[in-house]
Design a protein around this motif. Structure first.
Motif, PDB file in Angstrom:
ATOM      1  N   ASP A 155      10.718  24.238  12.297  1.00 59.51           N
ATOM      2  CA  ASP A 155      10.198  22.927  12.665  1.00 59.51           C
ATOM      3  C   ASP A 155      11.105  21.850  12.075  1.00 59.51           C
ATOM      4  O   ASP A 155      11.353  21.833  10.871  1.00 59.51           O
ATOM      5  CB  ASP A 155       8.767  22.792  12.092  1.00 59.51           C
TER       6      ASP A 155
ATOM      7  N   PRO B  86       9.023  19.608   8.943  1.00 59.86           N
ATOM      8  CA  PRO B  86       8.077  20.457   8.194  1.00 59.86           C
ATOM      9  C   PRO B  86       7.062  19.659   7.388  1.00 59.86           C
ATOM     10  O   PRO B  86       6.043  20.181   6.984  1.00 59.86           O
ATOM     11  CB  PRO B  86       8.985  21.280   7.275  1.00 59.86           C
TER      12      PRO B  86
ATOM     13  N   GLU C 299       3.923  19.875   9.195  1.00 60.01           N
ATOM     14  CA  GLU C 299       3.319  21.208   9.047  1.00 60.01           C
ATOM     15  C   GLU C 299       2.672  21.356   7.673  1.00 60.01           C
ATOM     16  O   GLU C 299       1.567  21.888   7.538  1.00 60.01           O
ATOM     17  CB  GLU C 299       4.403  22.282   9.202  1.00 60.01           C
TER      18      GLU C 299
ATOM     19  N   THR D 238      10.416  28.360   8.597  1.00 59.11           N
ATOM     20  CA  THR D 238      10.044  27.442   9.676  1.00 59.11           C
ATOM     21  C   THR D 238      11.289  26.808  10.303  1.00 59.11           C
ATOM     22  O   THR D 238      12.249  26.495   9.616  1.00 59.11           O
ATOM     23  CB  THR D 238       9.066  26.335   9.184  1.00 59.11           C
TER      24      THR D 238
ATOM     25  N   ASP E 284       5.067  31.200  13.728  1.00 61.41           N
ATOM     26  CA  ASP E 284       4.583  30.039  12.988  1.00 61.41           C
ATOM     27  C   ASP E 284       3.908  30.566  11.719  1.00 61.41           C
ATOM     28  O   ASP E 284       2.732  30.887  11.710  1.00 61.41           O
ATOM     29  CB  ASP E 284       3.583  29.256  13.858  1.00 61.41           C
TER      30      ASP E 284
END
Lengths: 87, 241
Positions: B151, B154, B157, B149, B116
């Motif tokens: 994810d 994002p 994030e 990333t 991460d």
């Protein structure tokens, strides 16, 4: 009191971020140190030197010396460490 | 009647002609996106803000690069008059190259995409502050961070990343590469950040001219014009007609 690996990780997080634990694990393996093994001052000195080498590539010699000094200081507090640079 | 507290000193950009149009500079504690297409001097501008603040004000800066090698940055900056070894800079400007760290992990067989990186960079900045004085940070670049990333969302994030950065008593410049004709409204980071400095390249005949505009700067009454933007040895200038 946190274990020695946690203490080292915290001292080098400013340069390695959250990869500090992983870097430490990889460097320890390269030096043949087993997980959970109590590190001798000489082991810590070798770790400090390896972390300095990687830090120098990432951030230059000045910051690498700060990494080395931080880990070396820990080695000193853990026992009789070799003199700086003797590894 | 009590007097209002004086405004905190601004962070000068040291771009000649720009600071007076920003009320003296960037409000301290801001998170500012410097965006533009490739070759618009985003990194050079961000570095110059750290460099000049180190020399002129003794401010402590940290430049985190995710993709561009540290040595390339140092050589390029020295070539445009910002030698890191110059007197007055000393240890006040640090560059940390996360690309080297990624290479190390990759060579050791680690999957860098499992990490991460948004959280790691945040914790790195927090840790750096605990160990060293720190006033200004540049992250080069947000695109590099996004590339790391996995994810699927994002945006979330990025929201937490910028929100956390805003809690720190430091001023942060986030470099963001956008396509040449990207509308400003599409910049998510710009929406979340306190400020947007936009750099654009305009082709005119056989010349490419750069322009700089401050699209947004919270807590500052600023000029919204785009100005011709020029680099000269050791600094930048906007041409105000």
């Amino acid at each position: 009191m946190p274990d020695i690996n946690s203490q080292i990780s915290e001292r080098v997080r400013w340069v390695f971020g959250d990869m500090a634990e992983k870097i430490l694990q990889i460097e320890s393996q390269r030096l043949g140190l087993k997980a959970g093994q109590k590190l001798s001052p000489e082991d810590l000195e070798r770790l400090a030197s390896d972390l300095r080498e990687l830090s120098e590539k990432m951030a230059g010699s000045e910051l690498a010396e700060r990494v080395y000094d931080a880990v070396h200081a820990l080695a000193r507090s853990e026992g009789e460490a070799p003199k700086k640079g003797d590894a | 009647m009590s007097a209002a507290a004086p405004p905190a000193a601004r962070i000068p950009t040291y771009v000649e002609g720009l600071d007076p149009r920003l009320g003296g500079g960037v409000p301290p504690g801001s998170v500012v996106v410097i965006e533009g297409s490739a070759g618009c001097m985003k990194s050079t501008l961000a570095y110059s803000i750290l460099y000049r603040n180190a020399i002129e004000k003794g401010s402590n800066g940290l430049y985190i690069t995710i993709e561009q090698p540290r040595k390339d940055i140092e050589e390029h900056m020295a070539g445009v008059g910002m030698d890191k070894t110059a007197r007055g800079v000393g240890d006040k400007l640090a560059i940390i190259d996360l690309g080297e760290l990624r290479s190390f992990l990759s060579e050791a067989g680690e999957d860098e995409l499992k990490a991460d990186w948004f959280k790691s960079v945040l914790n790195q900045i927090h840790s750096y502050r605990r160990n060293h004085p720190l006033d200004l940070v540049v992250l080069d670049s947000l695109n590099g961070l996004f590339a790391l990333t996995q994810d699927p969302n994002p945006r979330l994030e990025l929201f937490h990343f910028i929100k956390d950065l805003k809690t720190l008593p430091i001023t942060v410049f986030l470099i963001s590469e956008v396509s040449a004709n990207a509308p400003i409204s599409e910049s998510l980071a710009g929406f979340l950040a306190d400020g947007i400095i936009r750099l654009e390249a305009k082709r005119q005949d056989d010349m490419v001219n750069l322009q700089l505009g401050v699209v947004k700067m919270r807590k500052a009454a600023h000029d919204h014009s785009f100005f011709p933007f020029m680099i000269r040895k050791g600094g930048f200038e906007v041409v105000v007609r």
